[in-house]
Scaffold this motif. Sequence first.
Motif, PDB file in Angstrom:
ATOM      1  N   UNK A 216       0.807  -1.220   0.000  1.00 44.59           N
ATOM      2  CA  UNK A 216       0.000   0.000   0.000  1.00 44.59           C
ATOM      3  C   UNK A 216       0.842   1.272   0.000  1.00 44.59           C
ATOM      4  N   UNK A 217       2.052   1.200  -0.548  1.00 43.31           N
ATOM      5  CA  UNK A 217       2.895   2.399  -0.591  1.00 43.31           C
ATOM      6  C   UNK A 217       2.382   3.403  -1.604  1.00 43.31           C
ATOM      7  N   UNK A 218       1.989   2.931  -2.790  1.00 41.87           N
ATOM      8  CA  UNK A 218       1.455   3.843  -3.802  1.00 41.87           C
ATOM      9  C   UNK A 218       0.153   4.471  -3.317  1.00 41.87           C
ATOM     10  N   UNK A 219      -0.681   3.676  -2.669  1.00 40.08           N
ATOM     11  CA  UNK A 219      -1.925   4.202  -2.122  1.00 40.08           C
ATOM     12  C   UNK A 219      -1.641   5.280  -1.079  1.00 40.08           C
ATOM     13  N   UNK A 220      -0.655   5.034  -0.226  1.00 42.85           N
ATOM     14  CA  UNK A 220      -0.334   6.019   0.801  1.00 42.85           C
ATOM     15  C   UNK A 220       0.110   7.339   0.172  1.00 42.85           C
ATOM     16  N   UNK A 221       0.889   7.260  -0.920  1.00 40.23           N
ATOM     17  CA  UNK A 221       1.301   8.491  -1.599  1.00 40.23           C
ATOM     18  C   UNK A 221       0.083   9.252  -2.126  1.00 40.23           C
ATOM     19  N   UNK A 222      -0.886   8.513  -2.656  1.00 38.79           N
ATOM     20  CA  UNK A 222      -2.098   9.175  -3.143  1.00 38.79           C
ATOM     21  C   UNK A 222      -2.869   9.830  -1.996  1.00 38.79           C
ATOM     22  N   UNK A 223      -2.999   9.105  -0.891  1.00 40.44           N
ATOM     23  CA  UNK A 223      -3.729   9.662   0.246  1.00 40.44           C
ATOM     24  C   UNK A 223      -3.034  10.913   0.785  1.00 40.44           C
ATOM     25  N   UNK A 224      -1.713  10.904   0.792  1.00 40.20           N
ATOM     26  CA  UNK A 224      -0.980  12.098   1.223  1.00 40.20           C
ATOM     27  C   UNK A 224      -1.279  13.251   0.267  1.00 40.20           C
ATOM     28  N   UNK A 225      -1.239  12.979  -1.031  1.00 43.07           N
ATOM     29  CA  UNK A 225      -1.523  14.032  -2.011  1.00 43.07           C
ATOM     30  C   UNK A 225      -2.929  14.577  -1.871  1.00 43.07           C
ATOM     31  N   UNK A 226      -3.904  13.701  -1.677  1.00 44.39           N
ATOM     32  CA  UNK A 226      -5.286  14.152  -1.497  1.00 44.39           C
ATOM     33  C   UNK A 226      -5.428  14.964  -0.210  1.00 44.39           C
ATOM     34  N   UNK A 227      -4.739  14.541   0.838  1.00 46.04           N
ATOM     35  CA  UNK A 227      -4.813  15.257   2.109  1.00 46.04           C
ATOM     36  C   UNK A 227      -4.201  16.647   1.994  1.00 46.04           C
ATOM     37  N   UNK A 228      -3.065  16.741   1.309  1.00 46.93           N
ATOM     38  CA  UNK A 228      -2.445  18.053   1.091  1.00 46.93           C
ATOM     39  C   UNK A 228      -3.392  18.962   0.314  1.00 46.93           C
ATOM     40  N   UNK A 229      -4.080  18.391  -0.677  1.00 52.90           N
ATOM     41  CA  UNK A 229      -5.034  19.177  -1.468  1.00 52.90           C
ATOM     42  C   UNK A 229      -6.202  19.661  -0.599  1.00 52.90           C
TER      43      UNK A 229
END
Length: 248
Positions: A216-229
Motif C-alpha cells: 500500500x505504498x502507492x496508495x499512501x502516496x495518493x492519500x498524502x496528495x489528497x490530504x495536502x489538497x
Amino acid sequence: MPPRQSPPTPAPDGLATVDPSASERIAAWAAAVGVDVSDPKVRLVLHATLLFAEHGFDAVTTREICAAAGTNPGAIHYHFGDKSGLYREVVLRPLQHMAQAFAGFDDPSLDLPTALDRFLTPFLSTDDCGGPDPIRLYLRELLDPSEVFTQALQTHIGPNHHALARLLARHIGVAEPDAGVHQLAYAIVAMAHDYCLSRPFMDALTPRLLDDDPELRALRRRLVGWSVALVAAEREARATAPSSSALP
C-alpha cells in the motif's frame, strides 16, 4: 493490513470457539513480527483477541480462552485479575502499538507531505504488531462501544488526533484548531480508515484493485496528495471568506 479472514464455523455445542486454524494463524503472525508466544500471558491475549473478535465479550468464557491458549484455568486470574482485565489488555495492545507508531509525525521541522505520510503510515501498514486480526474486534466496538474501548481511545488515540488538528491548523494559518479543522482531521483519517475497515467491500466490488500495491505504498502516496489538497482547499476557502472567523 491483517489478512482477510473467512467467517468462523459455529461450534456444534453452541459454545464459542476459535476456528481450527487459530493456533496456526497466531504462530505465523508471531513469527512474522518476532513475538514470543512461549509466554502464557501473551498467548492468552492473542487467543482472547480472536475469540472476542469472533464471538463478542459475553459469549466467551474464561475456560474457553485458557483452553485455546493452552494454559491452566487460573491463568487469567493470575495475569489479569478477571475476564474484564484480559479484555482491557486485548483492546489496549493494538491501540498502544498504533500510538507509538505515530511518534514524531507532528515535528514542526517536517513539511506537510512528510508529516501526513508519517501519520497515515500506521493505518496502512502491513506490520500489524498489535495482534492478529484486531479489525473485527474494533468493528464490534464501533457498533456497541464499551467503556474500556472509549477510555482507551481517549488515552492513546485522542492525543494524536489533537496533534494532527494542531498540525493542520498551522498549515492552514489559524492559531488554534476550530470545528472546521477538527472536521478536516477526521476526513483525512476517514480516508485511511476506509482501507483498513472496508477492504472486504473493496475486494468484492473491485477485485484485485490493490494487488499491484501489496504494501500500500502507492496508495499512501495518493492519500498524502489528497490530504495536502484538502488542506490547501481549506486554507484558500478561509482566505477568500468574507470573515476571518471559522467556516460553518
